[in-house]
Write an enzyme that holds these catalytic residues in place. Sequence first.
Site, PDB file in Angstrom:
ATOM      1  N   TYR A 169       0.725  -0.904  -0.057  1.00  0.00           N
ATOM      2  CA  TYR A 169      -0.044   0.123  -0.048  1.00  0.00           C
ATOM      3  C   TYR A 169       1.092   1.271  -0.320  1.00  0.00           C
ATOM      4  CZ  TYR A 169      -3.046   3.771   1.541  1.00  0.00           C
ATOM      5  OH  TYR A 169      -3.994   4.291   2.390  1.00  0.00           O
ATOM      6  N   TYR A 214      -9.509  -3.346  11.404  1.00  0.00           N
ATOM      7  CA  TYR A 214      -8.150  -2.684  11.807  1.00  0.00           C
ATOM      8  C   TYR A 214      -8.033  -1.437  12.804  1.00  0.00           C
ATOM      9  CZ  TYR A 214      -3.518  -0.799  10.515  1.00  0.00           C
ATOM     10  OH  TYR A 214      -2.392  -0.681  10.770  1.00  0.00           O
ATOM     11  N   HIS A 215      -8.650  -0.496  11.933  1.00  0.00           N
ATOM     12  CA  HIS A 215      -8.058   0.892  12.628  1.00  0.00           C
ATOM     13  C   HIS A 215      -9.075   0.657  13.633  1.00  0.00           C
ATOM     14  CE1 HIS A 215      -8.980   0.809   8.657  1.00  0.00           C
ATOM     15  NE2 HIS A 215      -7.685   1.800   8.897  1.00  0.00           N
ATOM     16  N   LYS A 264      -4.877  19.220  18.143  1.00  0.00           N
ATOM     17  CA  LYS A 264      -4.792  18.650  16.842  1.00  0.00           C
ATOM     18  C   LYS A 264      -4.780  19.528  15.751  1.00  0.00           C
ATOM     19  CE  LYS A 264      -3.957  14.399  15.711  1.00  0.00           C
ATOM     20  NZ  LYS A 264      -2.926  14.407  15.894  1.00  0.00           N
ATOM     21  N   HIS A 282      -4.295  11.197  13.303  1.00  0.00           N
ATOM     22  CA  HIS A 282      -4.198  10.182  14.432  1.00  0.00           C
ATOM     23  C   HIS A 282      -4.221  11.126  16.151  1.00  0.00           C
ATOM     24  CE1 HIS A 282      -1.750   9.431  11.013  1.00  0.00           C
ATOM     25  NE2 HIS A 282      -1.745   8.342  11.960  1.00  0.00           N
ATOM     26  N   ASP A 305      -4.386  15.513  10.455  1.00  0.00           N
ATOM     27  CA  ASP A 305      -4.029  14.631  11.136  1.00  0.00           C
ATOM     28  C   ASP A 305      -4.782  13.942  11.734  1.00  0.00           C
ATOM     29  OD1 ASP A 305      -2.826  12.851  11.984  1.00  0.00           O
ATOM     30  OD2 ASP A 305      -1.890  13.905  13.255  1.00  0.00           O
TER      31      ASP A 305
HETATM   32  C1  B12 Z   1      -2.148   4.106  15.607  1.00  0.00           C
HETATM   33  C2  B12 Z   1      -1.634   4.785  14.377  1.00  0.00           C
HETATM   34  C3  B12 Z   1      -2.993   4.411  12.876  1.00  0.00           C
HETATM   35  C4  B12 Z   1      -4.017   4.304  13.219  1.00  0.00           C
HETATM   36  C5  B12 Z   1      -4.533   6.087  14.408  1.00  0.00           C
HETATM   37  C6  B12 Z   1      -5.907   5.871  15.420  1.00  0.00           C
HETATM   38  C7  B12 Z   1      -6.069   6.736  16.359  1.00  0.00           C
HETATM   39  N1  B12 Z   1      -7.602   7.477  16.732  1.00  0.00           N
HETATM   40  O1  B12 Z   1      -4.925   7.468  16.329  1.00  0.00           O
HETATM   41  C8  B12 Z   1      -4.321   5.326  11.727  1.00  0.00           C
HETATM   42  C9  B12 Z   1      -4.881   3.480  11.382  1.00  0.00           C
HETATM   43  C10 B12 Z   1      -6.266   4.875  12.054  1.00  0.00           C
HETATM   44  C11 B12 Z   1      -3.702   6.027  11.509  1.00  0.00           C
HETATM   45  C12 B12 Z   1      -3.961   5.949   9.874  1.00  0.00           C
HETATM   46  C13 B12 Z   1      -3.217   5.897   9.229  1.00  0.00           C
HETATM   47  N2  B12 Z   1      -2.002   6.240   9.419  1.00  0.00           N
HETATM   48 CO1  B12 Z   1      -0.833   5.850  10.849  1.00  0.00          CO
HETATM   49  N3  B12 Z   1      -0.171   5.290  12.138  1.00  0.00           N
HETATM   50  C14 B12 Z   1      -0.207   4.487  13.398  1.00  0.00           C
HETATM   51  C15 B12 Z   1       0.918   4.837  13.951  1.00  0.00           C
HETATM   52  C16 B12 Z   1       1.402   2.485  14.124  1.00  0.00           C
HETATM   53  C17 B12 Z   1       1.067   4.658  15.953  1.00  0.00           C
HETATM   54  C18 B12 Z   1       0.787   6.018  16.277  1.00  0.00           C
HETATM   55  C19 B12 Z   1       0.194   5.536  17.460  1.00  0.00           C
HETATM   56  O2  B12 Z   1      -0.903   6.262  17.570  1.00  0.00           O
HETATM   57  N4  B12 Z   1       0.789   5.776  18.747  1.00  0.00           N
HETATM   58  C20 B12 Z   1       0.441   5.695  19.963  1.00  0.00           C
HETATM   59  C21 B12 Z   1       0.553   6.733  20.596  1.00  0.00           C
HETATM   60  C22 B12 Z   1       0.288   7.330  22.232  1.00  0.00           C
HETATM   61  O3  B12 Z   1       1.463   7.366  20.756  1.00  0.00           O
HETATM   62  P1  B12 Z   1       2.136   8.512  18.944  1.00  0.00           P
HETATM   63  O4  B12 Z   1       0.573   9.462  19.532  1.00  0.00           O
HETATM   64  O5  B12 Z   1       3.130   8.552  19.149  1.00  0.00           O
HETATM   65  O6  B12 Z   1       2.271   9.613  20.880  1.00  0.00           O
HETATM   66  C23 B12 Z   1       3.553   9.678  21.608  1.00  0.00           C
HETATM   67  C24 B12 Z   1       4.424  10.747  21.544  1.00  0.00           C
HETATM   68  O7  B12 Z   1       5.165  10.669  20.174  1.00  0.00           O
HETATM   69  C25 B12 Z   1       4.249  12.055  22.362  1.00  0.00           C
HETATM   70  N5  B12 Z   1       2.696  13.394  22.178  1.00  0.00           N
HETATM   71  C26 B12 Z   1       2.212  12.684  21.185  1.00  0.00           C
HETATM   72  N6  B12 Z   1       1.712  13.731  20.858  1.00  0.00           N
HETATM   73  C27 B12 Z   1       1.763  13.927  21.974  1.00  0.00           C
HETATM   74  C28 B12 Z   1       1.750  15.580  22.284  1.00  0.00           C
HETATM   75  C29 B12 Z   1       1.708  16.154  23.029  1.00  0.00           C
HETATM   76  C30 B12 Z   1       1.313  17.702  23.397  1.00  0.00           C
HETATM   77  C31 B12 Z   1       2.770  16.037  23.913  1.00  0.00           C
HETATM   78  C32 B12 Z   1       3.937  16.773  25.355  1.00  0.00           C
HETATM   79  C33 B12 Z   1       3.395  14.489  23.718  1.00  0.00           C
HETATM   80  C34 B12 Z   1       3.163  13.668  22.300  1.00  0.00           C
HETATM   81  O8  B12 Z   1       3.532  11.496  23.363  1.00  0.00           O
HETATM   82  C35 B12 Z   1       3.395  10.017  23.155  1.00  0.00           C
HETATM   83  C36 B12 Z   1       2.589   9.222  24.570  1.00  0.00           C
HETATM   84  O9  B12 Z   1       4.547   8.017  24.092  1.00  0.00           O
HETATM   85  C37 B12 Z   1       1.987   4.809  13.269  1.00  0.00           C
HETATM   86  C38 B12 Z   1       4.030   4.524  13.164  1.00  0.00           C
HETATM   87  C39 B12 Z   1       3.594   4.660  15.201  1.00  0.00           C
HETATM   88  N7  B12 Z   1       4.363   3.424  15.544  1.00  0.00           N
HETATM   89  O10 B12 Z   1       4.299   5.464  15.795  1.00  0.00           O
HETATM   90  C40 B12 Z   1       1.331   5.384  12.042  1.00  0.00           C
HETATM   91  C41 B12 Z   1       2.065   6.658  11.405  1.00  0.00           C
HETATM   92  C42 B12 Z   1       1.691   7.846  11.644  1.00  0.00           C
HETATM   93  N8  B12 Z   1       0.517   6.771  10.346  1.00  0.00           N
HETATM   94  C43 B12 Z   1       1.087   7.198   9.542  1.00  0.00           C
HETATM   95  C44 B12 Z   1      -0.322   7.413   8.032  1.00  0.00           C
HETATM   96  C45 B12 Z   1       0.751   7.536   6.821  1.00  0.00           C
HETATM   97  C46 B12 Z   1      -1.610   6.807   8.193  1.00  0.00           C
HETATM   98  C47 B12 Z   1      -2.131   6.917   6.868  1.00  0.00           C
HETATM   99  C48 B12 Z   1      -2.423   8.575   6.363  1.00  0.00           C
HETATM  100  C49 B12 Z   1      -2.250   6.050   6.254  1.00  0.00           C
HETATM  101  C50 B12 Z   1      -2.902   6.342   4.832  1.00  0.00           C
HETATM  102  N9  B12 Z   1      -2.794   6.929   3.160  1.00  0.00           N
HETATM  103  O11 B12 Z   1      -4.504   5.714   5.011  1.00  0.00           O
HETATM  104  C51 B12 Z   1      -3.652   7.145   7.726  1.00  0.00           C
HETATM  105  C52 B12 Z   1      -3.685   8.489   7.995  1.00  0.00           C
HETATM  106  C53 B12 Z   1      -5.192   8.792   8.728  1.00  0.00           C
HETATM  107  C54 B12 Z   1      -5.391  10.856   9.488  1.00  0.00           C
HETATM  108  N10 B12 Z   1      -6.936  10.346   8.983  1.00  0.00           N
HETATM  109  O12 B12 Z   1      -4.790  11.119   9.680  1.00  0.00           O
HETATM  110  C55 B12 Z   1       2.515   7.388   9.004  1.00  0.00           C
HETATM  111  C56 B12 Z   1       2.362   9.309   8.995  1.00  0.00           C
HETATM  112  C57 B12 Z   1       3.894   9.185   8.117  1.00  0.00           C
HETATM  113  C58 B12 Z   1       4.416  10.265   8.035  1.00  0.00           C
HETATM  114  N11 B12 Z   1       4.497  10.881   9.305  1.00  0.00           N
HETATM  115  O13 B12 Z   1       5.407  10.177   7.639  1.00  0.00           O
HETATM  116  C59 B12 Z   1       2.684   6.943  10.240  1.00  0.00           C
HETATM  117  C60 B12 Z   1       3.932   7.489  10.901  1.00  0.00           C
HETATM  118  C61 B12 Z   1       3.121   5.156   9.664  1.00  0.00           C
HETATM  119  C62 B12 Z   1       3.825   4.487   8.494  1.00  0.00           C
HETATM  120  N12 B12 Z   1       5.488   5.165   9.054  1.00  0.00           N
HETATM  121  O14 B12 Z   1       3.838   5.232   7.826  1.00  0.00           O
HETATM  122  N13 B12 Z   1      -2.495   5.126  11.706  1.00  0.00           N
END
Ligand code: B12
Lengths: 661, 301
Positions: A19, A173-174, A538, A544, A542
């Site tokens: 994909y 999945y999501h 947010k 996420h 985006d």
């Molecule tokens: C879960 C996920 C999804 C879920 C989201 C569910 C949801 N409701 O959040 C789903 C499956 C829906 C999804 C969809 C998509 N996703 Co996505 N997703 C992920 C994934 C696997 C994990 C993100 C996550 O939730 N982590 C858990 C949370 C708790 O962690 P976090 O957000 O990183 O936050 C932590 C820190 O970053 C920090 N933090 C984050 N935000 C903030 C804010 C503040 C204030 C503070 C202090 C700290 C902080 O603290 C948090 C705690 O540890 C990442 C890859 C990865 N493993 O990181 C890809 C990723 C983010 N997704 C990506 C993409 C491309 C998409 C899609 C565009 C795919 C598509 N073409 O359809 C879609 C778009 C959705 C949209 N509308 O924007 C890409 C982004 C690429 C980029 N940045 O260049 C990633 C990186 C995957 C990849 N390698 O391709 N996704």
Amino acid sequence: MSTPAALPERDRPWIIRTYAGHSSAKASNELYRSNLEKGQTGLSIAFDLPTQCGYDSDDPIARPEVGKVGVPINSLDDFHVLFDGIPLEKMNTSMTINGTAMWLLALYVALARERGEDESKLQGTTQNDLIKEYLARGTYIFPPEASMRLIAEMYEYCLEAIPKWNASNICSYHLQEAGATPVQELAFALANAISLLDLLKERGHFDDEQFERAVGRISFFVNAGIRFVEEMCKMRAFGELWDSYTADRFGVTEEKYRRFRYGVQVNSLGLTEAQPENNAWRIILESLGVTLSRNARCRALQLPAWNEAMSLPRPWDQQWSLRLQQILAYETDLLEYPDLFDGSPVVQAKVQELMDEATAEIETILGMGGVIPAIESGYMKTALVRSMSERMSAINSGDQIVVGLNKWTEGLPSPLTAGDDGGIFKVDDKAAEAIIAGLEHTRASRDTARAEAAIEALKAAARDGSSLMEPSIECALARVTTGEWAGALREVFGEYRPATGIEGQQLGLTGDRVEVLRERINTLAEQMGHRPRIVVGKPGLDGHSNGAEVIAVSARHVGFDVIYSGIRLSPDEIVQSAVEEGADVIGASVLSGSHIDLAKQILEGLREQDADEDIAVVVGGIIPPADATELEAMGIKRVFTPADYELMDIMESIVEILEAR
Amino acid sequence: MTLDAARALNKHAVSKLVSVFEDTRPQAAGQRAEILDALGPARSTVIGITGTPGAGKSSLVARLVPAMLAESDLSVAVLAVDPASHVSGGALLGDRTRTRFATGEKRAFFRSQSNAAELGGLAPTTFQVTRLLKRLFDVVIVETVGIGQSELDIRYLADHVYLVLQPLGGDEIQFLKAGIIEIPDSFILNKCDDPAANQSYYQLRSSLSLARPFDEEVPPIYRTSARTGEGVDEVATAMLAVQPRHSDAEREEYFFGRWVEDEWGATGRRYMAGRELLAGGFDAAQAQFGPGIVEWLGKVE
Ligand code: B12
Ligand SMILES: Nc1nc2c(ncn2[C@@H]2O[C@H](COP(=O)(O)OP(=O)(O)O)[C@@H](O)[C@H]2O)c(=O)[nH]1
Ligand SMILES: [Mg+2]
């Protein structure tokens, strides 16, 4: 489990999918053509976020996202370029599109008509599951009832006019990516499918025979996590539950229409930024859950890459994951055997347990009146946020081990990230200008009267309840744009903002660190004359939300006053909230890759309001190290990435920023 | 400077002044007096919106404010109170989530408050902030946490109290909870997009005439839907027509009493009895109360 009549000696391998998204229609077209020359028969199209959310590329909220995670489509002109030289009748085209699914299908049909191809031969899928958009993915536009109506109308149109088109794909999945447990994944997806069928029945458009065929067109898109034994059992439970609901509730007699057809993308939420090489092993194990059991084997599989938590995959990263699938399917003996688990009491008991719990939950949701009320009341979203908070708490406390993240964290540096690019994909963001020029050309060269009439006819149909499919096709032919199509329907249906699900949530974290932080915040409150306030925002398109939700819940858990208004706000709206509310900090969460643009807009907004001295800004998300430096130089106080998984560490750094003032 | 900007409804300037009126440090009292002095007399009405959590108060406010702006050239400030966690003291300020006013619209201002884990429907500083907002905006809307213990507060704070209700299933007459039904000046039956609404409306009407025999006429019952917008304009018009009911002196006397109760309990009440503490103004009275009561306690003992 029902066994197919005659098993071939060796099972056919599942469809191996990759994909990918590309920056423009022209670039994507070149790539598709080269893949097709190599013998690929299917296309899987990723659209950029503005196209998914119903905005033209030149809309202010769209600009930072144009062409980033997929191809931008503004009008039928772009579709002509995208499919240039590609015979539609012969293609199987799968589109990851939801809020604007009807529009993209209309464009596809219009393209076939304009080119003189046979519309009835079109083949493919529009993802088109809005329930999971409200719950997890975020590219919804209209309120639930209107969204479900659009989906139903697409089923009604496709069944006879494009019989090989899958109007939608029910996605669990999501949900797992948003924290769902196996039971929640089963229950929410099945309740969603059941509610859709209830609606199709109630609308009365199909006779009984047609309805059975419509049931047969429903397919699923499922997740497979690291607990692969349980996941395998989940797939078996899915199959059995679907078979019994379609038989008992809907009276489907043909066995083949009751079959649970599903494709899979394995879990990415558990893939880490820390020691990213470990992700390769996780991906293999996750693949086992959906391939081991022949009777519950997926039809199609797509895999993330080892650097999932760092950036979009580079071509080599995708190739590495592709090879994994090929080894599993062609080198191992996996496909040679009948089902390995039939008759296993252990598996049977686990499947039964999952089925029992899922059935209870499905009945709860159906008792509320189906998925629409369960979305509107926030019931399902709240359940997911709770699961996600529990998951993060367990990882923080060490109850859930994540190798390389919270255990065995010492390691040698990875050669995979040692290359010049650091293992990170760079998006070409120069494409946007050409795209906007193309859009302007379309607007200038079209027959304005025809376009306006088409929009009026679309709105009229939206109001009087008749099908929107033909009016949408006419809009496509009249060169109406994506933003105009969605805008017209926004006018009639309104725009929806679903529940955030964070009300009343807490972390499972207690103990000294939490107490000390609470004390520090109380002290701060006395010194500042008010309890510290954070706006968690947010910005942009985006979707996420996990990170923002967890941060909002954590902040309240330690004693901040918290404002979190959900996804898809403009930087200006976030600034206005922070200014009016007298916030001390804005915490912006950006995972789409547009953090530089969006952070810049927030800082500028604060400066314009003269509030930059009073309100500190921190940013979190998928932020490569070089960008973190740039953000800090710009005036962002701290940058957080997935490696910062310790929520109390994060809270402490925010408190430190305030204490230092 | 800030005062001029605030008079021009510059958001950051207004917000900074609001923060002074929320400030819990003793030195803020003096600042407040100066600001009020400079701004001159209050001119606006205060509208109270109360009702059980989930009835749709915030959703209605989100609809009402744009309707009021469209119907008049008046300015409207909203003060919305949310409950805080008893464990951490932090609050999720969720009312704002329902509203999405145009950015840069100076005629509308929205501020959330936490009830600081107290039982009442208002924040400890809600009264203070309305003193300010009444000098800057034409209409001030206060959304309470929900119907509860100290609903009398909103009665004193607001010139008109609207109780928002939602349709009920079956024929339970929950509307009649003692105390609650006597407070509101008007009723709003929200969620009228729900088929159960009609029945609830007639129940409410008949129960009202029983429960409030003292009313000269049955108070208005508006029927709205924050979802469809039905009935919103009518309520907006009514709100714009509300006239002041309490004088500032009455309000200050009541909320001074409430403040004394919160800070000093029964002892405070006893000290207050028979003393003309408010003669020098509300802020001075607050500033002098602490030293005064301490001295008195010394003598009593
Ligand atoms: C879960 C996920 C999804 C879920 C989201 C569910 C949801 N409701 O959040 C789903 C499956 C829906 C999804 C969809 C998509 N996703 Co996505 N997703 C992920 C994934 C696997 C994990 C993100 C996550 O939730 N982590 C858990 C949370 C708790 O962690 P976090 O957000 O990183 O936050 C932590 C820190 O970053 C920090 N933090 C984050 N935000 C903030 C804010 C503040 C204030 C503070 C202090 C700290 C902080 O603290 C948090 C705690 O540890 C990442 C890859 C990865 N493993 O990181 C890809 C990723 C983010 N997704 C990506 C993409 C491309 C998409 C899609 C565009 C795919 C598509 N073409 O359809 C879609 C778009 C959705 C949209 N509308 O924007 C890409 C982004 C690429 C980029 N940045 O260049 C990633 C990186 C995957 C990849 N390698 O391709 N996704
Ligand atoms: N069907 C319907 N739902 C509404 C209406 N007004 C509010 N709601 C929903 O009721 C819930 C609570 O609304 P909210 O405004 O937060 O209520 P509050 O707690 O009284 O402020 C939300 O899910 C709203 O979407 C309405 O008029 N009709
Ligand atoms: Mg509210």
